[in-house]
Write a protein that holds these residues in place. Structure first.
Motif, short mmCIF file in Angstrom:
data_model
loop_
_atom_site.label_atom_id
_atom_site.label_comp_id
_atom_site.label_asym_id
_atom_site.label_seq_id
_atom_site.Cartn_x
_atom_site.Cartn_y
_atom_site.Cartn_z
N THR A 183 0.85 -1.19 0.00
CA THR A 183 0.00 0.00 0.00
C THR A 183 0.89 1.24 0.00
O THR A 183 1.90 1.29 0.70
CB THR A 183 -0.90 0.02 1.25
N LEU A 184 0.52 2.22 -0.76
CA LEU A 184 1.30 3.44 -0.86
C LEU A 184 0.98 4.37 0.30
O LEU A 184 -0.15 4.44 0.75
CB LEU A 184 1.02 4.13 -2.19
N SER A 185 2.00 5.09 0.80
CA SER A 185 1.79 6.07 1.88
C SER A 185 2.55 7.35 1.53
O SER A 185 3.39 7.37 0.63
CB SER A 185 2.28 5.51 3.21
N GLU A 186 2.26 8.39 2.29
CA GLU A 186 2.95 9.66 2.09
C GLU A 186 4.42 9.52 2.44
O GLU A 186 4.79 8.84 3.41
CB GLU A 186 2.31 10.74 2.95
N GLU A 187 5.28 10.14 1.65
CA GLU A 187 6.71 10.04 1.89
C GLU A 187 7.07 10.71 3.21
O GLU A 187 6.69 11.85 3.50
CB GLU A 187 7.50 10.71 0.75
N LEU A 188 7.79 9.99 4.06
CA LEU A 188 8.30 10.50 5.33
C LEU A 188 9.81 10.65 5.26
O LEU A 188 10.46 10.04 4.41
CB LEU A 188 7.92 9.55 6.48
N CYS A 189 10.36 11.44 6.18
CA CYS A 189 11.82 11.57 6.24
C CYS A 189 12.33 10.56 7.24
O CYS A 189 12.48 10.82 8.45
CB CYS A 189 12.21 13.00 6.66
N ASP A 193 11.70 4.45 1.32
CA ASP A 193 10.89 4.87 0.17
C ASP A 193 9.44 4.60 0.49
O ASP A 193 8.87 3.58 0.10
CB ASP A 193 11.34 4.11 -1.08
N ASN A 194 8.79 5.49 1.25
CA ASN A 194 7.44 5.27 1.72
C ASN A 194 6.42 5.24 0.59
O ASN A 194 5.46 4.47 0.63
CB ASN A 194 7.04 6.34 2.73
N ASP A 195 6.57 6.06 -0.45
CA ASP A 195 5.60 6.12 -1.54
C ASP A 195 6.00 5.27 -2.74
O ASP A 195 5.39 5.35 -3.80
CB ASP A 195 5.36 7.57 -1.98
N CYS A 196 7.02 4.44 -2.56
CA CYS A 196 7.41 3.43 -3.55
C CYS A 196 7.59 4.01 -4.96
O CYS A 196 7.11 3.45 -5.94
CB CYS A 196 6.38 2.30 -3.60
N ASP A 197 8.27 5.14 -5.02
CA ASP A 197 8.52 5.71 -6.33
C ASP A 197 9.98 5.58 -6.75
O ASP A 197 10.42 6.21 -7.71
CB ASP A 197 8.10 7.19 -6.35
N GLY A 198 10.73 4.80 -5.97
CA GLY A 198 12.12 4.58 -6.31
C GLY A 198 13.07 5.61 -5.73
O GLY A 198 14.28 5.50 -5.90
N PHE A 204 12.30 16.70 0.72
CA PHE A 204 12.78 17.35 1.93
C PHE A 204 14.03 18.18 1.61
O PHE A 204 15.00 17.66 1.06
CB PHE A 204 13.09 16.32 3.02
N ALA A 205 13.98 19.47 2.00
CA ALA A 205 15.09 20.39 1.68
C ALA A 205 16.12 20.33 2.81
O ALA A 205 16.08 21.13 3.76
CB ALA A 205 14.56 21.81 1.50
N PHE A 206 17.03 19.38 2.72
CA PHE A 206 18.01 19.18 3.79
C PHE A 206 18.93 20.38 4.00
O PHE A 206 19.53 20.53 5.05
CB PHE A 206 18.86 17.93 3.51
N LEU A 207 19.03 21.25 3.01
CA LEU A 207 19.91 22.42 3.15
C LEU A 207 19.24 23.55 3.92
O LEU A 207 19.92 24.45 4.42
CB LEU A 207 20.34 22.93 1.77
N LEU A 208 17.88 23.49 4.03
CA LEU A 208 17.16 24.60 4.66
C LEU A 208 16.16 24.17 5.73
O LEU A 208 15.74 25.01 6.54
CB LEU A 208 16.40 25.39 3.57
N ASP A 209 15.77 22.90 5.75
CA ASP A 209 14.71 22.43 6.63
C ASP A 209 15.19 22.38 8.09
O ASP A 209 16.11 21.63 8.42
CB ASP A 209 14.26 21.03 6.19
N VAL A 210 14.60 23.20 8.96
CA VAL A 210 15.03 23.25 10.37
C VAL A 210 14.66 21.98 11.13
O VAL A 210 15.20 21.74 12.22
CB VAL A 210 14.44 24.49 11.09
#
Length: 638
Positions: A183-189, A193-198, A204-210
Motif C-alpha cells: 500500500t502506498l503512503s505519504e513520503e516520510l523523512c 521509500d514510503n511512496d514506492c517511487d524509487g 525534503f530540503a536538507f539544506l534549509l529544513d530546520v
C-alpha cells in the motif's frame, strides 16, 4: 429428497446433509463431490478449472456424451437412499440429523470399505485433481501433492518497495503468494521509500529544513532562541528577548540572560564578556593578620559568594619585635604605654642610644618618650623648639618647600609588573585602573597643561643633609593665578585643619640619600571624564593608604621649591566612594568605566573585594605658591 442442484452446488454437503459418523472422515469428502460435480457440469457444458497458483483460467469444452451420463450416475451413487423419514428430527441445515438410507441403517466407513470404498466412489478422479487445502482430496494418501511452490519464499514488489511471504494455499484451492499487498503512503523523512517511487526522502530540503537539517530528524532546536538551517548545518538564528549568544556554541544556545545578575559560577551570566567579575575570582588574597597571615586565591564558594582559599597560620603570644604575634591586627600593642600607636621596645631603646646603625628596621617606629602622646615617630615635629617630637634623633629645622604635579598618569597594564607594589599578596603589582589608562591619561595631561588640574605637594621640616631624618609631607589642592609669570598658585585654607596643619598628610616621610618615601597617607586624585554632551567633569577621588616615593632634590635657586623625579604613588580607592564620585557622569559613561575596572582588594576579609588598587606615575616640579590668608575672627561684642 436431495435435489440435484443442491448436489451440484455442494450446498447440501456444506449444510451437513451427511449424518455425523455415517461415513468415515476422509472417505467421502466435500472436495470429491465438488470435483465430480465440476466434471459433470451439464448446465454450462464446459469446465472452468483453476490451475494451481495461476491467475489465468482454462476452459475445456465437454460434449454431451455418455461420459456425462456416467458422471451423473456417479453422483447419484453417492447419495442413494438419503431421503429422510417423515417426522424425524431435522438439523439446523434442514436435513434429518439421524437420517438413514433405505433399509433403516447408516453405513460406517468400515462397512463402506475404507479407502478402497473412497476410490470406488471417486471414480473418474486422478492425482491431478488434488486441491491445495490441507486435505487429501484424491484419496491417494498424500496431502496437497503436486504443488511444488508450496512453502517457497515469494515477494510482491513495487519499485523499491518489497513485501515478503511464502507460497500458500489460497481460497480457490490453488497456490498463491501470501505476502501483504503493498500500500502506498505519504513520503516520510525516515531513510525509506514510503511512496514506492524509487526515491528515498524526496521532497525534503536538507539544506534549509530546520526539522531535517542535513539529514532526517536533525532538528535545529536552540535554547532560549530560534534555530536556522544554513547549507545543511544548524546555526543560531535569533535569541529570545533578554537573551544573547556570546560564545557561538550551538549546544548551549543563547546562554546569556541579560536580566540576570552575575553569579559566581564560572559563567558570564550578565553577558558583558567577563566571568565572575563582581567577585574577584582568581585574584590574589590574604587571610589572617600578622604572623598568621597566609596568601591564596579568591574562589567561588557558592553562586553568591567568593572567598580566599588560604588558611590562617597559628597565633602566638605578643612580644616586642615589630610583628603582630597574636594576630589581632596590631604590632607590639602590649608595649605601648601611652597608647599613641608607637611601642617602646627595650631592645630598640638600647640600640638607638648606642648609635642606631645596626638596629632592626622595626626600631625606626620606636617611641622615644612612651609616657607622652605628643611624642612618637608619627608626630608633627615643631621646628626650632628644642624638642624631638618625631623621635628621629634631632629637632626639626624650619624648612618649607612646595612642588606641583606636572606629570600624572595611570600605570598601564603592561607596566604593572615590577613597578606597582603588590597589595593583595599574589606576588604581582596591582592596579585596577590600568584598563582605563589609555582613555584617562591624555585627558589628565591636557588638564595639567592648561592649569585646570593643580595638585600641589608641600614638604615641611625636612633636612636634606641628615640621613634618615623624618619630616612631614602633605597633598594640597590649588588654583592657578591666570597670566602669572612665572606661574603662581593659591593654596586655600580648606586644605588645612583648625590647628593650621594639612588635612592630607603623609606622616613619617623620610629622605635617605635623596630617595624620598612617605606614607601611608591620603592622596587626592583628580580624573577628568567627558559626558555625552562633550562637557568634561573633573572627578575627585581620595586615594587611601597612599605611599609616595621618588628622587627628592631641593631647588638651588629657591629653597621654597623642590622637585621629585621618577615618582610613584600607590594606594587604594573605596568602591562606594568611587561610585558616589561618578554620579555626575552620564549613566552610559559610568557603565563603561565600571566595565573596565574591577575591585581587586578585599581589605575587610569578607570574601567580597571592596577596594580598587591604583598606581600612578608622577613628576613634581617646584612652583611659587601663596597661602590664602585667614579672615580675622570677629571679636565678641561686650
Amino acid at each position: 429428497m436431495i435435489s440435484l442442484s443442491q448436489v451440484l452446488r455442494g450446498s447440501w454437503f456444506r449444510r451437513g446433509g451427511v449424518r455425523r459418523g455415517g461415513v468415515r472422515r476422509g472417505t467421502i469428502r466435500r472436495g470429491i463431490i465438488q470435483r465430480v460435480a465440476m466434471r459433470c457440469n451439464i448446465i454450462g457444458g464446459e469446465l472452468m478449472r483453476s490451475q494451481e497458483g495461476s491467475v489465468e483460467s482454462r476452459r475445456e469444452p465437454l460434449s454431451r456424451d455418455l461420459s456425462s451420463v456416467a458422471c451423473l450416475l456417479s453422483l447419484s451413487a453417492l447419495f442413494i437412499g438419503c431421503e429422510s423419514e417423515p417426522g424425524a428430527p431435522v438439523s439446523e441445515a434442514g436435513i434429518e440429523a439421524d437420517a438413514a438410507p433405505p433399509g433403516g441403517e447408516v453405513m460406517s466407513g468400515e462397512e463402506m470399505g475404507g479407502e478402497i470404498e473412497c476410490e470406488s466412489i471417486a471414480t473418474g478422479l486422478s492425482s491431478s485433481d488434488e486441491l491445495c487445502d490441507e486435505v487429501d482430496n484424491d484419496c491417494d494418501g498424500e496431502i496437497d501433492e503436486g504443488f511444488e511452490q508450496l512453502g517457497m519464499s515469494c515477494e510482491r514488489r513495487r519499485m523499491s518497495c518489497v513485501s515478503e511471504g511464502v507460497f500458500a494455499c489460497d481460497s480457490e484451492g490453488g497456490v498463491s503468494c501470501d505476502a501483504q499487498e503493498i500500500t502506498l503512503s505519504e513520503e516520510l523523512c525516515d531513510e525509506a521509500d514510503n511512496d514506492c517511487d524509487g526515491e528515498v526522502d524526496e521532497g525534503f530540503a536538507f539544506l534549509l529544513d530546520v526539522e531535517h537539517c542535513g539529514r532526517c530528524g536533525n532538528a535545529c532546536d536552540v535554547m532560549n532562541g530560534v534555530g536556522r538551517c544554513d547549507s545543511g548545518e544548524c546555526v543560531i538564528g535569533s535569541c529570545e528577548a533578554g537573551f544573547e549568544d556570546n560564545n557561538g556554541d550551538l549546544s548551549d544556545g543563547c546562554e546569556c540572560n541579560r536580566d540576570q545578575g552575575e553569579l559566581c559560577d564560572g559563567i558570564d551570566n550578565d553577558c558583558d564578556g567577563q566571568i565572575d567579575e563582581s567577585f574577584g575570582v582568581g585574584s590574589g588574597c590574604v587571610v589572617g593578620e600578622g604572623v598568621c597571615q597566609s596568601t591564596g586565591n579568591v574562589v567561588c564558594i557558592n553562586e553568591q559568594q567568593a572567598a580566599c582559599d588560604a588558611l590562617e597560620g597559628p597565633s602566638m603570644t605578643e612580644i616586642c619585635d615589630g610583628l603582630d604575634n597574636d594576630c589581632d591586627g596590631q604590632s607590639d600593642e602590649d608595649f605601648d604605654i601611652d597608647q599613641d600607636g608607637a611601642p617602646s621596645c627595650e631592645e630598640c631603646t638600647e640600640c638607638l642610644m648606642s648609635g642606631g646603625d645596626e638596629c632592626p628596621e622595626y626600631c625606626q617606629l620606636n617611641d622615644c618618650q612612651d609616657a607622652d602622646q605628643n611624642i612618637s615617630p608619627y608626630s608633627w615635629d615643631t621646628c626650632a623648639d628644642m624638642i624631638d617630637q618625631n623621635c628621629d634623633g634631632a629637632d626639626a629645622p624650619c624648612t618649607e618647600a612646595y612642588a606641583r604635579a606636572t606629570q600624572l598618569s595611570i600605570v598601564s597594564a603592561t607596566d604593572t609588573l615590577g613597578t606597582c607594589p603588590d597589595q593583595n599578596g599574589d606576588g604581582l603589582g596591582d592596579n585596577a585602573f590600568s584598563q582605563i589608562s589609555g582613555i584617562a591619561n591624555p585627558s589628565i595631561a591636557d588638564y595639567i597643561g592648561r592649569n585646570q588640574m593643580n595638585i600641589l605637594v608641600g614638604a615641611y621640616q625636612f633636612d636634606t643633609n641628615r640621613p634618615q631624618s623624618r619630616f612631614n609631607l602633605s597633598v594640597l589642592l590649588g588654583s592657578h593665578y591666570r597670566n602669572s609669570n612665572p606661574s603662581r598658585y593659591l593654596i586655600r585654607q580648606t586644605n588645612f585643619s583648625d590647628n593650621g596643619r594639612p588635612l592630607m598628610l603623609f606622616p613619617f616621610a623620610q629622605i635617605n640619600e635623596r630617595q624620598l618615601e612617605g606614607g601611608p597617607g591620603t592622596f587626592m586624585f583628580n580624573a577628568p571624564f567627558a559626558n555625552a554632551n562633550g562637557d568634561t567633569l573633573l572627578i575627585e577621588v581620595p586615594i587611601e593608604g597612599a605611599y609616595i616615593k621618588g628622587t627628592f632634590t631641593q631647588s638651588v635657586t629657591d629653597s621654597s621649591q623642590f622637585n621629585l623625579s621618577n615618582g610613584l604613588v600607590s594606594g587604594y580607592i573605596n568602591k562606594e566612594t568611587l561610585q558616589e564620585s561618578l554620579v555626575l557622569l552620564d549613566p552610559p559613561i559610568v557603565r563603561v568605566i565600571q566595565s573596565l575596572i574591577t575591585p581587586d582588594l578585599d581589605l575587610n576579609r569578607d570574601g567580597d573585594p571592596d577596594y580598587y588598587s591604583i598606581c600612578l606615575l608622577t613628576t613634581l616640579t617646584g612652583v611659587e605658591i601663596e597661602i590664602e590668608e585667614l579672615e580675622p575672627t570677629p571679636e565678641p561684642e561686650p
